[in-house]
Motif scaffolding. Structure first.
Motif, PDB file in Angstrom:
ATOM      1  N   ALA A  10       0.806  -1.217   0.000  1.00  0.00           N
ATOM      2  CA  ALA A  10       0.000   0.000   0.000  1.00  0.00           C
ATOM      3  C   ALA A  10       0.840   1.269   0.000  1.00  0.00           C
ATOM      4  CB  ALA A  10      -0.938   0.006   1.204  1.00  0.00           C
ATOM      5  N   THR A  11       2.119   1.172   0.313  1.00  0.00           N
ATOM      6  CA  THR A  11       2.975   2.347   0.385  1.00  0.00           C
ATOM      7  C   THR A  11       4.278   2.083  -0.364  1.00  0.00           C
ATOM      8  OG1 THR A  11       4.151   1.668   2.388  1.00  0.00           O
ATOM      9  CG2 THR A  11       2.044   2.855   2.674  1.00  0.00           C
ATOM     10  N   ALA A  12       4.994   3.168  -0.681  1.00  0.00           N
ATOM     11  CA  ALA A  12       6.279   3.036  -1.359  1.00  0.00           C
ATOM     12  C   ALA A  12       7.284   2.286  -0.487  1.00  0.00           C
ATOM     13  CB  ALA A  12       6.814   4.423  -1.711  1.00  0.00           C
ATOM     14  N   ASP A  13       7.220   2.508   0.815  1.00  0.00           N
ATOM     15  CA  ASP A  13       8.144   1.816   1.722  1.00  0.00           C
ATOM     16  C   ASP A  13       7.897   0.304   1.716  1.00  0.00           C
ATOM     17  OD1 ASP A  13       9.439   4.120   2.426  1.00  0.00           O
ATOM     18  OD2 ASP A  13       8.382   4.376   4.328  1.00  0.00           O
ATOM     19  N   LEU A  14       6.623  -0.097   1.711  1.00  0.00           N
ATOM     20  CA  LEU A  14       6.310  -1.520   1.674  1.00  0.00           C
ATOM     21  C   LEU A  14       6.707  -2.136   0.330  1.00  0.00           C
ATOM     22  CD1 LEU A  14       2.854  -1.894   3.478  1.00  0.00           C
ATOM     23  CD2 LEU A  14       5.070  -2.788   4.205  1.00  0.00           C
ATOM     24  N   LEU A  15       6.476  -1.391  -0.747  1.00  0.00           N
ATOM     25  CA  LEU A  15       6.892  -1.876  -2.067  1.00  0.00           C
ATOM     26  C   LEU A  15       8.396  -2.101  -2.084  1.00  0.00           C
ATOM     27  CD1 LEU A  15       6.514  -2.501  -5.071  1.00  0.00           C
ATOM     28  CD2 LEU A  15       6.635  -0.021  -5.511  1.00  0.00           C
ATOM     29  N   ASN A  16       9.142  -1.149  -1.550  1.00  0.00           N
ATOM     30  CA  ASN A  16      10.590  -1.294  -1.515  1.00  0.00           C
ATOM     31  C   ASN A  16      11.007  -2.477  -0.644  1.00  0.00           C
ATOM     32  OD1 ASN A  16      13.256  -0.175  -2.244  1.00  0.00           O
ATOM     33  ND2 ASN A  16      13.465   0.101  -0.030  1.00  0.00           N
ATOM     34  N   ALA A  17      10.284  -2.712   0.444  1.00  0.00           N
ATOM     35  CA  ALA A  17      10.599  -3.850   1.315  1.00  0.00           C
ATOM     36  C   ALA A  17      10.423  -5.170   0.574  1.00  0.00           C
ATOM     37  CB  ALA A  17       9.722  -3.814   2.560  1.00  0.00           C
ATOM     38  N   VAL A  18       9.375  -5.262  -0.244  1.00  0.00           N
ATOM     39  CA  VAL A  18       9.141  -6.496  -1.014  1.00  0.00           C
ATOM     40  C   VAL A  18      10.234  -6.681  -2.052  1.00  0.00           C
ATOM     41  CG1 VAL A  18       7.597  -7.642  -2.641  1.00  0.00           C
ATOM     42  CG2 VAL A  18       6.656  -6.496  -0.624  1.00  0.00           C
ATOM     43  N   ILE A  19      10.568  -5.627  -2.788  1.00  0.00           N
ATOM     44  CA  ILE A  19      11.611  -5.741  -3.813  1.00  0.00           C
ATOM     45  C   ILE A  19      12.954  -6.095  -3.173  1.00  0.00           C
ATOM     46  CG2 ILE A  19      12.930  -4.450  -5.546  1.00  0.00           C
ATOM     47  CD1 ILE A  19      10.337  -2.934  -6.184  1.00  0.00           C
ATOM     48  N   GLU A  20      13.237  -5.510  -2.016  1.00  0.00           N
ATOM     49  CA  GLU A  20      14.494  -5.828  -1.350  1.00  0.00           C
ATOM     50  C   GLU A  20      14.522  -7.278  -0.853  1.00  0.00           C
ATOM     51  OE1 GLU A  20      15.796  -3.004   1.550  1.00  0.00           O
ATOM     52  OE2 GLU A  20      16.441  -1.628  -0.042  1.00  0.00           O
ATOM     53  N   LEU A  21      13.372  -7.792  -0.433  1.00  0.00           N
ATOM     54  CA  LEU A  21      13.347  -9.199  -0.034  1.00  0.00           C
ATOM     55  C   LEU A  21      13.552 -10.093  -1.255  1.00  0.00           C
ATOM     56  CD1 LEU A  21      13.060 -11.381   2.083  1.00  0.00           C
ATOM     57  CD2 LEU A  21      10.568 -11.229   1.832  1.00  0.00           C
ATOM     58  N   CYS A  22      12.931  -9.736  -2.384  1.00  0.00           N
ATOM     59  CA  CYS A  22      13.172 -10.473  -3.634  1.00  0.00           C
ATOM     60  C   CYS A  22      14.675 -10.510  -3.935  1.00  0.00           C
ATOM     61  CB  CYS A  22      12.453  -9.810  -4.806  1.00  0.00           C
ATOM     62  SG  CYS A  22      10.656  -9.905  -4.808  1.00  0.00           S
ATOM     63  N   ALA A  23      15.323  -9.352  -3.776  1.00  0.00           N
ATOM     64  CA  ALA A  23      16.744  -9.239  -4.084  1.00  0.00           C
ATOM     65  C   ALA A  23      17.596 -10.039  -3.102  1.00  0.00           C
ATOM     66  CB  ALA A  23      17.162  -7.768  -4.070  1.00  0.00           C
TER      67      ALA A  23
END
Length: 210
Positions: free
Chosen positions: A122-135
């Motif tokens: 729902a937020t840019a911070d959460l989106l970044n958290a998901v992408i960083e976990l993918c990475a």
């Protein structure tokens, strides 16, 4: 049977099957496990032949490779890597994988608690958290290099599993091998540096939704 690394209808079908399995597990928010990755790996190699020169180089036999980790019986002395960078020593793979599994389970449990199933971040911070976990998951799998071969494909399946779990498209393609800095990021991952993978994945995600 087709070569394990050559373009073929069998390989295409195998990758589609592994993708569907990871997608279904992601949508159901199944607990991520090492067994899951072993099943993906076995699926990608189904009815494909690992060339004799590869088997000889790795000092393994065909029946020891599919879905099995280095350090297991028949793979006790199988050492692999990327270029000059070596993966985790075979006798330490099980220990490293246990830590990997514990961390990815902890991270997904935390995100599951704040991103409702079926929703996107729902937020840019959460989106970044998901992408960083993918990475991180991708880079750590590459660093350990737990399989005798097929680690890159499995790492990309892992990243897609995490992305789809949280409503993102599987922005890291399985094949052909991604470019645009992906290879350099994998080399950095072999040294324990997953930041370049995160940067590449952010670009891939933006390209996927544009």
């Amino acid at each position: 049977m087709p070569d394990w690394d050559a373009d073929s209808d069998q390989l295409t079908q195998n990758l589609k099957s592994a993708y569907r399995a990871s997608r279904d597990a992601a949508f159901a928010r199944e607990r991520p496990t090492l067994r899951m990755a072993q099943e993906w790996h076995a699926t990608t190699l189904k009815d494909l032949t690992v060339p004799a020169d590869v088997l000889s180089q790795l000092s393994v036999t065909a029946d020891t490779i599919t879905g099995r980790f280095r350090g297991e019986p028949g793979l006790e002395h199988c050492e692999v890597g990327i270029g000059v960078h070596r993966g985790t020593l075979a006798f330490l793979v099980a220990e490293e994988l246990a830590r990997f599994e514990e961390r990815v389970q902890s991270a997904t449990a935390a995100l599951d608690a704040i991103i409702p199933q079926g929703d996107a971040p729902a937020t840019a911070d959460l989106l970044n958290a998901v992408i960083e976990l993918c990475a991180w998951v991708h880079a750590e799998w590459v660093r350990i290099h737990p399989f005798a071969n097929g680690n890159g494909r499995t790492a990309r399946i892992w990243s897609g599993f995490i992305a789809m779990r949280y409503g993102l498209p599987p922005f890291v393609r399985l094949r052909p091998r991604p470019d645009d800095g992906y290879g350099a990021a994998c080399n950095a991952a072999m040294t324990g540096d997953w930041a370049p993978t995160a940067e590449v994945f952010r670009r891939m995600y933006l390209n996927a939704i544009s």
